[in-house]
Design a protein around this motif. Structure first.
Motif, PDB file in Angstrom:
ATOM      1  N   GLU A 224       0.814  -1.217   0.000  1.00  0.00           N
ATOM      2  CA  GLU A 224       0.000   0.000   0.000  1.00  0.00           C
ATOM      3  C   GLU A 224       0.850   1.271   0.000  1.00  0.00           C
ATOM      4  OE1 GLU A 224      -3.263   0.338  -0.074  1.00  0.00           O
ATOM      5  OE2 GLU A 224      -3.952  -1.720   0.201  1.00  0.00           O
ATOM      6  N   ALA A 225       2.132   1.134   0.310  1.00  0.00           N
ATOM      7  CA  ALA A 225       2.991   2.305   0.483  1.00  0.00           C
ATOM      8  C   ALA A 225       3.409   2.903  -0.859  1.00  0.00           C
ATOM      9  CB  ALA A 225       4.232   1.925   1.282  1.00  0.00           C
ATOM     10  N   ASP A 226       3.709   4.200  -0.821  1.00  0.00           N
ATOM     11  CA  ASP A 226       4.248   4.878  -1.995  1.00  0.00           C
ATOM     12  C   ASP A 226       5.746   4.618  -2.145  1.00  0.00           C
ATOM     13  OD1 ASP A 226       1.810   6.475  -2.770  1.00  0.00           O
ATOM     14  OD2 ASP A 226       2.109   7.232  -0.735  1.00  0.00           O
ATOM     15  N   TYR A 227       6.380   4.277  -1.027  1.00  0.00           N
ATOM     16  CA  TYR A 227       7.827   4.068  -1.033  1.00  0.00           C
ATOM     17  C   TYR A 227       8.174   3.105   0.092  1.00  0.00           C
ATOM     18  CZ  TYR A 227      12.850   5.206  -0.790  1.00  0.00           C
ATOM     19  OH  TYR A 227      14.217   5.144  -0.781  1.00  0.00           O
ATOM     20  N   VAL A 228       9.108   2.208  -0.163  1.00  0.00           N
ATOM     21  CA  VAL A 228       9.594   1.284   0.861  1.00  0.00           C
ATOM     22  C   VAL A 228      11.045   1.622   1.140  1.00  0.00           C
ATOM     23  CG1 VAL A 228      10.020  -1.116   1.495  1.00  0.00           C
ATOM     24  CG2 VAL A 228       8.006  -0.534   0.125  1.00  0.00           C
ATOM     25  N   THR A 229      11.335   1.965   2.387  1.00  0.00           N
ATOM     26  CA  THR A 229      12.696   2.302   2.783  1.00  0.00           C
ATOM     27  C   THR A 229      13.320   1.109   3.502  1.00  0.00           C
ATOM     28  OG1 THR A 229      14.050   3.980   3.905  1.00  0.00           O
ATOM     29  CG2 THR A 229      11.991   3.337   4.992  1.00  0.00           C
ATOM     30  N   THR A 230      14.486   1.308   4.056  1.00  0.00           N
ATOM     31  CA  THR A 230      15.131   0.260   4.833  1.00  0.00           C
ATOM     32  C   THR A 230      14.601   0.291   6.266  1.00  0.00           C
ATOM     33  OG1 THR A 230      16.942   1.813   5.225  1.00  0.00           O
ATOM     34  CG2 THR A 230      17.224   0.239   3.440  1.00  0.00           C
ATOM     35  N   SER A 231      15.051  -0.626   7.103  1.00  0.00           N
ATOM     36  CA  SER A 231      14.608  -0.643   8.493  1.00  0.00           C
ATOM     37  C   SER A 231      15.181   0.553   9.236  1.00  0.00           C
ATOM     38  CB  SER A 231      15.041  -1.938   9.184  1.00  0.00           C
ATOM     39  OG  SER A 231      16.444  -1.916   9.415  1.00  0.00           O
ATOM     40  N   VAL A 232      14.611   0.858  10.382  1.00  0.00           N
ATOM     41  CA  VAL A 232      15.090   2.012  11.149  1.00  0.00           C
ATOM     42  C   VAL A 232      16.527   1.787  11.597  1.00  0.00           C
ATOM     43  CG1 VAL A 232      14.303   1.215  13.426  1.00  0.00           C
ATOM     44  CG2 VAL A 232      14.437   3.670  12.938  1.00  0.00           C
ATOM     45  N   ASP A 233      16.915   0.531  11.848  1.00  0.00           N
ATOM     46  CA  ASP A 233      18.293   0.244  12.239  1.00  0.00           C
ATOM     47  C   ASP A 233      19.259   0.389  11.067  1.00  0.00           C
ATOM     48  OD1 ASP A 233      18.124  -0.530  15.074  1.00  0.00           O
ATOM     49  OD2 ASP A 233      16.829  -2.128  14.331  1.00  0.00           O
ATOM     50  N   ASP A 234      18.727   0.392   9.859  1.00  0.00           N
ATOM     51  CA  ASP A 234      19.545   0.565   8.659  1.00  0.00           C
ATOM     52  C   ASP A 234      19.284   1.940   8.052  1.00  0.00           C
ATOM     53  OD1 ASP A 234      21.367  -0.120   6.683  1.00  0.00           O
ATOM     54  OD2 ASP A 234      19.891  -1.165   5.439  1.00  0.00           O
ATOM     55  N   ASN A 235      19.089   2.928   8.926  1.00  0.00           N
ATOM     56  CA  ASN A 235      18.970   4.340   8.521  1.00  0.00           C
ATOM     57  C   ASN A 235      17.748   4.622   7.648  1.00  0.00           C
ATOM     58  OD1 ASN A 235      21.547   4.705   9.777  1.00  0.00           O
ATOM     59  ND2 ASN A 235      22.528   4.018   7.897  1.00  0.00           N
ATOM     60  N   GLY A 236      16.648   3.879   7.892  1.00  0.00           N
ATOM     61  CA  GLY A 236      15.476   3.973   7.033  1.00  0.00           C
ATOM     62  C   GLY A 236      14.814   5.341   6.996  1.00  0.00           C
ATOM     63  N   ILE A 237      14.723   6.018   8.140  1.00  0.00           N
ATOM     64  CA  ILE A 237      14.097   7.346   8.167  1.00  0.00           C
ATOM     65  C   ILE A 237      14.924   8.324   7.340  1.00  0.00           C
ATOM     66  CG2 ILE A 237      13.321   9.257   9.621  1.00  0.00           C
ATOM     67  CD1 ILE A 237      11.681   6.720  10.002  1.00  0.00           C
ATOM     68  N   ARG A 238      16.231   8.288   7.557  1.00  0.00           N
ATOM     69  CA  ARG A 238      17.112   9.197   6.804  1.00  0.00           C
ATOM     70  C   ARG A 238      17.042   8.928   5.308  1.00  0.00           C
ATOM     71  NH1 ARG A 238      23.340   8.773   8.043  1.00  0.00           N
ATOM     72  NH2 ARG A 238      23.165   7.055   6.543  1.00  0.00           N
ATOM     73  N   HIS A 239      17.073   7.648   4.924  1.00  0.00           N
ATOM     74  CA  HIS A 239      17.042   7.324   3.501  1.00  0.00           C
ATOM     75  C   HIS A 239      15.777   7.883   2.830  1.00  0.00           C
ATOM     76  CE1 HIS A 239      20.620   5.057   3.713  1.00  0.00           C
ATOM     77  NE2 HIS A 239      20.126   3.910   4.149  1.00  0.00           N
ATOM     78  N   ALA A 240      14.630   7.727   3.488  1.00  0.00           N
ATOM     79  CA  ALA A 240      13.369   8.183   2.887  1.00  0.00           C
ATOM     80  C   ALA A 240      13.325   9.703   2.799  1.00  0.00           C
ATOM     81  CB  ALA A 240      12.187   7.671   3.691  1.00  0.00           C
ATOM     82  N   LEU A 241      13.754  10.392   3.844  1.00  0.00           N
ATOM     83  CA  LEU A 241      13.750  11.859   3.816  1.00  0.00           C
ATOM     84  C   LEU A 241      14.702  12.384   2.750  1.00  0.00           C
ATOM     85  CD1 LEU A 241      13.566  12.701   7.635  1.00  0.00           C
ATOM     86  CD2 LEU A 241      11.722  12.778   5.956  1.00  0.00           C
ATOM     87  N   GLN A 242      15.816  11.698   2.572  1.00  0.00           N
ATOM     88  CA  GLN A 242      16.747  12.104   1.513  1.00  0.00           C
ATOM     89  C   GLN A 242      16.156  11.801   0.131  1.00  0.00           C
ATOM     90  OE1 GLN A 242      20.247   9.873   2.713  1.00  0.00           O
ATOM     91  NE2 GLN A 242      21.184  11.675   3.649  1.00  0.00           N
ATOM     92  N   HIS A 243      15.489  10.658   0.005  1.00  0.00           N
ATOM     93  CA  HIS A 243      14.909  10.268  -1.284  1.00  0.00           C
ATOM     94  C   HIS A 243      13.910  11.316  -1.778  1.00  0.00           C
ATOM     95  CE1 HIS A 243      13.242   7.618  -4.389  1.00  0.00           C
ATOM     96  NE2 HIS A 243      12.033   7.998  -3.966  1.00  0.00           N
ATOM     97  N   PHE A 244      13.125  11.881  -0.855  1.00  0.00           N
ATOM     98  CA  PHE A 244      12.117  12.873  -1.227  1.00  0.00           C
ATOM     99  C   PHE A 244      12.616  14.310  -1.057  1.00  0.00           C
ATOM    100  CE2 PHE A 244       9.507   9.090  -0.467  1.00  0.00           C
ATOM    101  CZ  PHE A 244       8.732   9.090  -1.617  1.00  0.00           C
ATOM    102  N   ASN A 245      13.932  14.440  -0.893  1.00  0.00           N
ATOM    103  CA  ASN A 245      14.597  15.773  -0.854  1.00  0.00           C
ATOM    104  C   ASN A 245      14.076  16.673   0.271  1.00  0.00           C
ATOM    105  OD1 ASN A 245      16.239  15.276  -3.220  1.00  0.00           O
ATOM    106  ND2 ASN A 245      14.377  15.592  -4.449  1.00  0.00           N
ATOM    107  N   LEU A 246      13.728  16.055   1.393  1.00  0.00           N
ATOM    108  CA  LEU A 246      13.292  16.844   2.543  1.00  0.00           C
ATOM    109  C   LEU A 246      14.465  17.221   3.433  1.00  0.00           C
ATOM    110  CD1 LEU A 246       9.966  15.027   3.503  1.00  0.00           C
ATOM    111  CD2 LEU A 246      10.326  16.997   2.027  1.00  0.00           C
ATOM    112  N   ILE A 247      15.557  16.499   3.283  1.00  0.00           N
ATOM    113  CA  ILE A 247      16.798  16.872   3.983  1.00  0.00           C
ATOM    114  C   ILE A 247      17.964  16.781   2.983  1.00  0.00           C
ATOM    115  CG2 ILE A 247      15.995  16.127   6.234  1.00  0.00           C
ATOM    116  CD1 ILE A 247      17.659  13.600   5.937  1.00  0.00           C
TER     117      ILE A 247
END
Length: 247
Positions: A224-247
């Motif tokens: 159902e998701a628009d994007y699948v990132t990695t797990s939180v232990d594998d920097n998942g939050i950072r990866h997604a924010l970088q992917h969408f150019n929010l950071i």
């Protein structure tokens, strides 16, 4: 929050700090009631508001944005059923929680596996039933969940663990909580991003402008998701924010 360390990874803290500095708001959406939200100290200064108890209680600062109670007759039905069938149950009231743990499941999963604190502050179930009940967490398999929910037409269930589920009023889920918070904060929901990994995150993933499934998420959530990132232990939050150019 890492299921391995029960801490927020440094990459997540840094990513959220950068997002906040870039003008974005940060909200927590959790199945936990406020009394057991004790693990966010590292980012507490970044948080703009909360969707708690799976959307049953939402607030920004001291202001309650949404509060949806389970009908009292339904709450009493589940308490009586848990005693009759001998399964564990956490009852969440507006002010207090009650814990019935005949087989030690609550202690084993919540205290030992999930490192939940403050359950020792639990009150007698009779006291919680005098309050507006916001959530019930019974410890039983999915097969019995279907049978019980058929007797609770005013409620909805969101399972994110094989041994228990979270039951709230039908008006309460994380997706509806997101909409309530967005309206109060003056945000267009299409400009929101939600991260989740469990069944109780599904409504939020569908509702947000961008729904992100963590790498450890259920397959049904990833679909159902628009994007699948990695797990939180594998920097998942950072990866997604970088992917969408929010950071």
């Amino acid at each position: 929050m890492s299921f391995e360390t029960h801490q927020i990874p440094p990459s997540t803290i840094l990513a959220l700090t950068q997002a906040k500095a870039n003008g974005h708001k940060v909200f927590i959406a959790t199945g936990r009631p406020p009394i057991i939200i004790t693990n966010l100290g590292a980012i507490e200064h970044l948080i703009d508001g909360y969707v708690t108890t799976n959307g049953a209680l939402c607030f920004i600062g001291e202001q309650t944005v949404a509060c949806h109670a389970i009908p009292q007759e339904d709450a009493k039905l589940v308490v009586d059923d848990s005693i009759k069938k001998n399964y564990g149950l956490i009852m969440v009231g507006e002010k207090d929680v009650a814990v019935l743990d005949p087989n030690g499941d609550v202690d084993r999963i919540f205290r030992q596996h999930l490192a939940v604190q403050n359950l020792e502050l639990a009150k007698p179930v009779e006291k919680v039933l005098e309050q507006r009940v916001l959530q019930m967490t019974p410890f039983f398999p999915e097969e019995y969940e279907k049978e019980l929910m058929a007797r609770l037409p005013s409620c909805t269930s969101g399972r994110w663990h094989p041994e228990f589920t979270d039951i709230t009023a039908k008006q309460a889920d994380k997706g509806q909580g997101l909409l309530a918070i967005a309206k109060q904060a003056g945000l267009d929901p299409k400009f929101t991003m939600a991260f989740g990994d469990g069944g109780n995150d599904l409504s939020m993933i569908r509702t947000a402008g961008i729904g992100v499934a963590m790498g450890n998420a259920l397959d049904s959530l990833k679909q159902e998701a628009d994007y699948v990132t990695t797990s939180v232990d594998d920097n998942g939050i950072r990866h997604a924010l970088q992917h969408f150019n929010l950071i």
